[in-house]
Each structure stands twice: as structure tokens, then as C-alpha cells.
Design an enzyme around this catalytic site. Structure first.
Site, PDB file in Angstrom:
ATOM      1  N   LYS A   1      74.891  52.021  10.612  1.00  0.00           N
ATOM      2  CA  LYS A   1      76.354  51.998  10.526  1.00  0.00           C
ATOM      3  C   LYS A   1      76.943  51.749  11.910  1.00  0.00           C
ATOM      4  CE  LYS A   1      80.230  55.149  10.110  1.00  0.00           C
ATOM      5  NZ  LYS A   1      80.988  54.584   8.996  1.00  0.00           N
TER       6      LYS A   1
ATOM      7  N   TRP B   1      81.980  63.043  -7.755  1.00  0.00           N
ATOM      8  CA  TRP B   1      81.778  62.682  -6.355  1.00  0.00           C
ATOM      9  C   TRP B   1      81.024  63.747  -5.564  1.00  0.00           C
ATOM     10  CZ3 TRP B   1      87.282  60.098  -5.388  1.00  0.00           C
ATOM     11  CH2 TRP B   1      87.319  58.911  -6.112  1.00  0.00           C
TER      12      TRP B   1
ATOM     13  N   CYS C   1      92.675  55.078 -10.446  1.00  0.00           N
ATOM     14  CA  CYS C   1      92.650  53.722  -9.896  1.00  0.00           C
ATOM     15  C   CYS C   1      91.428  52.991 -10.429  1.00  0.00           C
ATOM     16  CB  CYS C   1      92.684  53.729  -8.384  1.00  0.00           C
ATOM     17  SG  CYS C   1      92.034  55.190  -7.617  1.00  0.00           S
TER      18      CYS C   1
ATOM     19  N   HIS D   1      95.644  48.328  -0.922  1.00  0.00           N
ATOM     20  CA  HIS D   1      94.392  48.048  -0.211  1.00  0.00           C
ATOM     21  C   HIS D   1      94.556  46.949   0.819  1.00  0.00           C
ATOM     22  CE1 HIS D   1      93.275  49.858  -4.075  1.00  0.00           C
ATOM     23  NE2 HIS D   1      92.428  50.529  -3.326  1.00  0.00           N
TER      24      HIS D   1
HETATM   25  N1  GLN Z   1      96.327  61.582  -4.408  1.00  0.00           N
HETATM   26  C1  GLN Z   1      95.318  60.775  -3.834  1.00  0.00           C
HETATM   27  C2  GLN Z   1      95.871  59.962  -2.685  1.00  0.00           C
HETATM   28  O1  GLN Z   1      96.985  59.566  -2.741  1.00  0.00           O
HETATM   29  C3  GLN Z   1      94.716  59.843  -4.848  1.00  0.00           C
HETATM   30  C4  GLN Z   1      93.600  59.018  -4.271  1.00  0.00           C
HETATM   31  C5  GLN Z   1      92.817  58.213  -5.284  1.00  0.00           C
HETATM   32  O2  GLN Z   1      93.234  57.946  -6.354  1.00  0.00           O
HETATM   33  N2  GLN Z   1      91.650  57.772  -4.952  1.00  0.00           N
HETATM   34  O3  GLN Z   1      95.239  59.699  -1.712  1.00  0.00           O
HETATM   35 ZN    ZN Z   2      94.054  55.752  -6.668  1.00  0.00          ZN
END
Ligand code: GLN
Ligand code: ZN
Length: 763
Positions: free
Chosen positions: A18, A570, A652, A703
Site C-alpha cells: 500500500k 463489515w 448506497c 463520489h
Molecule cells: N451516514 C453515513 C455517512 O453519511 C452513511 C455512509 C454510507 O452509506 N456508507 O457517512
Molecule cells: Zn451511502
């Protein structure tokens, strides 16, 4: 009997790769130094496996970014937009992985997606209708030779041609990628021949799709393709499957003309009997019994009984003892965990990382011999003691948690009233405009914020000083949101390093590691929490922050929590009880937090569940069972509050196509989803399903650093309002803003609010 490892971690024991990659990308080290670092890691990995007693040591499992991308380069499936970069292989490779913006070169990266049900992401091959393949790179051969020079005989690892094509996607229509197989095979023929010529005794070909649902056509293709592949080489072929069982593909897999077949007996132990019953006399069986996906010590005694069963049916010569999958998904070495205050000695004793798993595989071979060595017997005795100590440990089971779980009733998974009724009272109590505006939770985690945290961890900042700095950041964040006129505010999540780790640190039953890094994609690594025991919540986790933020404004501030399924997904999880049982414990802890937030005056609470979809089992036949408990757990976490309290959830990267009824069953009052990149197309399934609750389709992609303007968001909003009843729509970005900077964030949100004001006028 031989020992067999499917793949080894490649980031380096202390994430050397990395660091080297990032230094190289940043122009701080030369190409030569980067290549040298890669070489050092390969050498260390091979030597480590050799001295641990591994017979079939993988090569070509190393990668500077991703092994699927390596294969793409190998077979020359280089998308046309990189044509001008073809003369510098390394630059081309990283451009495909990460995009390139340098001088007159400006090309975007290839897409990335999850590797089966892991948290590893691979670079998705792109194919066009008249796709051509050619042997563009010989990494597999080069690394085999490199190892041999070091005196290590290795087993090159290749992704099989069918799985390789299935992992990709079509660009431009008019064909299915699997139709490209005849064009692809000649490259495999060349490659396999080269490896044979160099003297490779074994070649590992990964066909993980054989453990997935296949249609009859693809099964037929397996037969055809492997009959051809057999002709390409005299090296012995080891065909691997992992992450699930062969199940209804058993017949085809057993009929393929390969020398050995590998099974994942951790994920699917029950397949062994069916396979043994019909195992062809000319094949060797590789028993994947040491878990490549989790970090618990192997139960050697139990594994030995599996080995003995196989040996009884096949004889010693036709059995390999193996890791269940590549060890890519576990951290390097438990021995670098030296700080007791991070990982206690008691728990450490229950764990095995990649290096320890090598020793387990080797010990199993030794112990299966007629006269096991004394050393192996000592290992077995110690293993028994460790497992017994774990069983007897006071750390794992807590009567209070068991009691609580036993009291869970159907009621607990239900809100007091149906959505329509809740919606009515929430509208009265919240008084929001139509098309309410909000964000997903996090605001920029600036360098300063991260610096404060690291200084606090080092002891250079006291807890009070740290908290005061975060409070000021939160106050600025609330003030700004108020000023620009957002309707539902968030506190910004500045106190959180990571949405799972934050809760893991505050819950009982979790522990952490110093160096338990696992590659997520490219140079990015994650350090998943370890859930070792019953989960409970000793104290409220977010109430102080939410109450503080709410005290700064009359507008509603959303309480912000991570949902039980995401926390489970996770983390490294217990293997002594079903995932569903662990998830329920987490759900109850989150439920208590939700209730405490309500009691403290928080009117809107968001429970993020971005990982529900990725938790889906690989085989469709198991989807329902999973979705049943996963959605129940979410409902239990949300089910304790009054009708007035509005529950949000956020997901997401989710495709909802086949799971709409389950999303609806979550019954969140508001769901926010990623939508902008699909141009609101994701909403169609909500429409078709007649999804009744409120929805916030993301109107811009967080993103990217690009700042969208009002007009483009308005276009999306109008589109959304044409699909979903406008009365149900919220306006928000796609996801949290923590990776963005403040300027981008402010500009984009101001435009978003303008777009909301505009659309309100139209309805
Ligand atoms: N509440 C989280 C954020 O805004 C949600 C992050 C996610 O969905 N991965 O960072
Ligand atoms: Zn998200």
C-alpha cells in the site's frame, strides 16, 4: 498427501505494498523501487509458505492492484480508451485501475465491483462485441520463473476462462460476453503451454462460478471448454471453487477432465458426502477446511475427522489439505498483534491469521499421517486447549444478553401503527415543506479532524480537548446547514472514524486489532472489527452528540446510527453461532440506542443499512432465509419508537430489483438511496412495486469532486417526480459527504437547495 494454499495476502505484513503504491502514484518513489517492493513481498510470501510446510504454493496470486485486472492485462482485453498508453505497461495498468489525468492524458478508470460476497473489490473487465484477445502480458509465467529462481516450485494461479468472462460486462449491446469464449481460449492455450514449458507441475484454475447458480447452457459450456483446456497442457490442473458448494453443479464439476478439484468445506461442509460418493478414480480432492474468510483458530480435531473420511474413501495420495479459499481475505500475521490493550491475550489465543493458517494446514497433514510427529501432536494438544479455553471463557456468553434475546416478540419488530398513520402524525409534528431537503449524515472529515483524532489517540490531546474541538466543528456544521436552509440537519459525524468501527468500539462483544488489515481495493485496506462474544450496549453511544447538535438549532437534527446488518457484514463474525443470532443481538443494542435518542428529544433517527444487499447469499435459493432475518433485525432496531418519531434508512450501491418486497418490509418512514448515477432509473422498481413510504433518491453523486448545478439536479428531480408521487419525495445527495472537501460540499448543497425550491413551485 499434500498441503495446498489457494492464494496469500499481498499487501505486505505491514501494508508495505500500500505504502509503496501510494508513494509511486504520488511521484515519491521510482518505478524500480515499486517493482522491487513487489518482489520482496512475493519472496517473503513464498518463503513463508515453504518453511511452513506448504506443498502447493501459489504464484501469480500477487498483484499490484487486483488479480482480475492482471488477467485482463494478460489476455489483452484493454479497452480502446487506453490505446495511447499501451507502450508503458505499468502506466497502462494503473490507468485502467485508477484513471489518469496527466498532461494530455485524461482517461477514466474501469469500473470496480465486489468480489462475490467479500469486501474485496475487483476491476470489472469490459468487453465489446468484436472483442479481441491476445497474450499481452506474461505475469503468470514471469512470477513462476521468479519463484523458481528463488528455489521455490510454485503452482501458478489463473482465473478460469468462464469465470473471467462472467466477471466482466458488455459495453455496447448485441452480444453476451460468454459468446467470446472461443476467441479467449487460444490465449489460455498459449499461457498454459508456456507454463508447462517452464515446468509447472500444477496449475490452479479458479472457477468460482461453479459454486453459483448456473443455467444449463453455462454448464454445457463448462464441459466443452474444459475438454479443450485439457488438450492445452500436460501440467496437472487443479480446478477450484469457493465461497459456496457445488450443489446442483456437482455432476458437471466431477466430469471435468482436470486432475484435482477443490471444495470450500467451510462454507459448505455438507457437499463432501455427495462428492465423495461419486468422485472419479482419476482425480485428487482438495479439502478446503481451513477458513480463508474468517480469523478463528481451526478446530483441528474436527478437521481431522473430515480428512480421515476423505482418505478412507480416496486413499492418502488423492487428498490435498487446503485453505477454503485464498487467504487474501484475512490479515497477515497474528504475531504482529503485540499490544494487549488492543487485543487481549485471552482473545488472541482464539485467532489465526494467514500465517497461522499455513501452520494449521501443515499440522493437519502431519496429523493425518500414520505416525504424526511429536511437534504435530503438541500443536494438536495446544489447539484443543485453546478451543477449550474459548469454550469456557467468561468473555463470550452473557446471561443478560441471552435473557434479552429470549424476550424478543413479534411485536418488537413492528411499529405502533401502519405507515400512513405514522406519516400523518409525523407531518403534524415535524411541519416540513414538501420536497424536504437533507443530507445522508457525514460532512467533510478534514485533515484537521483526522489529526485531532490521531493526536487524541497518541495522548497529545486530552479527551476534553478533543471533544471540544469536535463540538466546535459540529457547531460550525449546524450553523452552516441552518444558514443555507436545509430542512433536516445532521450533526456531521466528526467523532466517527468509520461507521462500523465507531459503534464496535462502544459495544461489548467487539474487539480490534493493531494490524488486522485486509485489502479492500487497490491500495485501500480495511481493519474489520472482530465480534467475539455476545453483543450488548453498556452505555448510550450517540445520544450526547445528537443532543448537543439538537441544542444548537430549532430545526430537526437526525440521530445517526449504523444498522445491525451493516455492522455484522463489515466485521469478522463469530463462527460459534449463526450470523442471524449475532445480528439480533446487535439489533437489540441499536434498538436501545434508538429509544434513548427518542427519549432525549430526537425526532428523526436514521439507521444506515448500506450492506443489506451485499449480504445476500451467493445462491438465490438462500436469499429468502437471509432477507427474512436481516429485515427483521432492522425492524427490531427501529421498532421501539412512537409513531411521531420518523425512522430513516440509507442504502448506497443498491440494486433493488429482486428484493423490493423485502425493502418495503423494512418499513422505514423514509429511505434515501443512491440514484444519480443511474439517472433515477433505480426508482422504476419502487414505482412498479407501488412502494408506499417516502423516498429520497440521491440527486448528485458524492463520489466525484465535480460540483453539479441546480439545473441538472432539477432535471433529475422532475424525472423522480414523474415516477414517484411528489408528495413522497425528499431531496438529498447520494451518500455521506465525508470524503469531499468543504468548498465542493457547500457549493453543491446550495445548488441542491435551489433545485428543491424550484421543484416545490412546480407542484
Ligand atoms: N451516514 C453515513 C455517512 O453519511 C452513511 C455512509 C454510507 O452509506 N456508507 O457517512
Ligand atoms: Zn451511502
Amino acid at each position: 498427501m499434500y498441503t495446498n494454499i489457494l492464494g496469500y495476502p499481498r499487501i505486505g505484513k505491514l501494508r508495505e505494498l500500500k505504502k509503496a503504491c501510494e508513494a509511486y502514484w504520488g511521484g515519491k518513489i521510482s518505478k524500480e523501487i515499486l517493482l522491487c517492493q513487489g518482489k520482496l513481498i512475493r519472496e517473503e510470501n513464498w518463503k513463508m509458505q515453504e518453511t511452513s510446510g506448504i506443498d502447493l504454493i501459489p504464484s501469480n496470486d500477487f498483484s499490484f492492484y487486483d488479480h482480475v485486472l492482471d488477467m485482463t492485462l494478460t489476455v489483452g482485453a484493454i479497452p480502446a480508451r487506453y490505446d495511447s498508453l499501451r507502450n508503458d505497461k505499468l502506466e497502462l495498468y494503473f490507468a485502467m485501475a485508477r484513471g489518469i489525468q496527466k498532461g494530455d492524458k485524461d482517461v477514466i478508470a474501469m469500473e470496480m465491483t465486489k468480489w462475490f460476497d467479500t469486501n474485496y473489490h475487483y476491476i470489472v473487465p469490459e468487453f465489446v462485441k468484436d472483442q479481441e484477445f491476445s497474450l499481452f502480458d506474461t505475469k503468470a509465467v514471469d512470477e513462476y520463473k521468479e519463484a523458481r529462481k528463488l528455489g521455490v516450485q510454485t503452482k501458478p494461479v489463473l482465473i478460469g476462462p468462464i469465470s473471467y468472462l462472467l466477471l466482466g460486462k458488455e459495453k455496447g449491446g448485441g452480444f453476451h460476453r460468454i459468446d467470446l469464449i472461443e476467441r479467449l481460449l487460444p490465449v489460455y492455450a498459449q499461457l498454459l503451454k508456456l507454463l508447462e514449458d517452464e515446468g509447472a507441475e500444477w496449475i490452479q484454475i479458479d472457477e468460482p462460478f461453479l459454486a453459483l447458480d448456473l443455467d444449463e447452457q453455462t454448464r454445457e459450456l463448462y464441459r466443452k471448454v474444459y475438454a479443450q483446456i485439457r488438450e492445452y497442457t500436460k501440467s496437472k490442473l487443479l480446478l477450484t471453487t469457493y465461497f459456496d458448494g457445488l450443489k446442483d453443479n456437482t455432476q458437471i464439476a466431477l466430469a471435468l477432465p482436470v486432475d484435482a478439484l477443490h471444495l470450500d468445506l467451510v462454507r459448505c461442509p455438507e457437499q463432501l458426502d455427495a462428492v465423495l460418493a461419486e468422485f472419479p478414480a482419476d482425480k485428487t480432492l482438495s479439502l478446503g477446511i481451513v477458513d480463508g474468510r474468517n480469523i478463528w483458530k481451526n478446530d483441528l480435531e474436527q478437521s481431522l475427522s473430515v480428512v480421515r473420511k476423505a482418505v478412507k474413501a480416496l486413499g492418502t495420495d488423492r487428498v490435498l489439505i487446503a485453505s477454503s479459499s485464498s487467504l487474501l481475505h484475512v490479515p497477515y500475521d497474528l504475531e504482529v498483534e503485540t499490544r494487549e490493550e488492543v487485543l487481549s491475550a485471552e482473545i488472541k489465543r482464539w485467532l489465526a491469521f494467514a500465517r497461522q493458517k499455513l501452520q494449521e494446514v501443515a499440522a493437519l497433514k502431519d496429523l493425518s499421517a500414520d505416525h504424526p510427529s511429536e511437534q504435530a501432536q503438541r500443536v494438536l494438544a495446544a489447539n484443543k486447549q485453546d478451543l477449550a479455553a474459548k469454550k469456557a471463557s467468561k468473555l463470550i456468553h452473557h446471561a443478560e444478553v441471552a435473557r434479552r434475546v429470549a424476550t424478543v416478540q413479534e411485536q418488537d419488530a413492528k411499529r405502533k401503527s401502519v405507515f400512513k398513520e405514522r406519516q400523518r402524525v409525523q407531518r403534524d409534528s415535524l411541519g416540513l415543506p414538501s420536497f424536504p431537503t437533507t443530507t445522508i449524515g457525514s460532512f467533510p472529515q478534514t485533515k484537521e479532524v483526522r489529526l485531532w483524532r490521531s493526536e487524541m489517540k497518541k495522548g497529545n490531546l486530552s479527551a476534553d480537548e478533543y471533544n471540544n474541538l469536535l463540538k466546535e466543528e459540529t457547531r460550525r456544521c449546524i450553523d452552516w446547514q441552518e444558514e443555507v436552509g436545509l430542512d433536516v440537519l445532521v450533526h456531521g459525524e466528526f467523532e466517527r472514524n468509520d461507521m462500523v468501527e465507531y459503534f464496535g468500539e462502544l459495544l461489548d462483544g467487539f474487539t480490534f486489532t493493531q494490524n488486522g488489515w485486509v485489502q479492500s481495493y487497490g491500495s485501500r485496506c480495511v481493519k474489520p472489527p472482530v465480534i467475539y462474544g455476545d453483543v450488548s450496549r453498556p452505555l448510550p453511544m450517540t445520544v450526547d452528540w445528537s443532543v448537543f447538535a439538537q441544542s444548537l438549532t430549532p430545526k430537526p437534527v437526525k440521530g445517526m446510527l449504523t444498522g445491525p446488518v451493516t455492522i455484522l457484514q463489515w466485521s469478522f463474525v463469530r463462527n460459534d453461532q449463526p450470523r442471524s443470532a449475532t445480528c439480533l443481538q446487535i439489533a437489540l443494542a441499536i434498538r436501545d440506542e434508538v429509544c434513548d435518542l427518542e427519549k432525549a428529544g430526537i425526532k428523526i433517527i436514521q439507521i444506515d443499512e448500506p450492506a443489506i444487499r451485499e449480504g445476500l447469499p451467493l445462491r438465490r435459493g438462500s436469499w429468502n432465509e437471509y432477507l427474512q432475518w436481516a429485515v427483521d433485525c432492522f425492524r427490531i432496531s427501529a421498532g421501539g419508537v412512537r409513531n411521531e418519531t420518523q425512522i430513516h434508512t440509507h442504502m448506497c450501491y443498491s440494486e433493488f430489483n429482486d428484493i423490493m418486497e423485502h425493502i418495503a418490509r423494512m418499513d422505514a418512514d423514509v429511505i434515501t438511496i443512491e440514484c444519480s448515477r443511474s439517472q433515477m432509473e433505480l426508482l422504476d422498481v419502487f414505482h412498479d412495486f407501488e412502494y408506499p413510504n417516502e423516498i429520497g433518491p440521491g440527486v448528485y453523486d458524492i463520489h466525484s469532486a465535480r460540483v453539479p448545478d441546480k439545473e441538472e439536479m432539477l432535471v433529475l428531480l422532475r424525472k423522480a417526480a414523474g415516477i414517484i408521487h411528489p408528495d413522497l419525495l425528499w431531496v438529498n445527495p447520494d451518500c455521506g459527504l465525508k470524503t469531499r472537501n468543504w468548498n465542493e460540499t457547500k457549493e453543491a448543497l446550495i445548488e441542491m437547495i435551489r433545485a428543491a425550491e424550484e421543484i416545490r413551485k412546480e407542484y
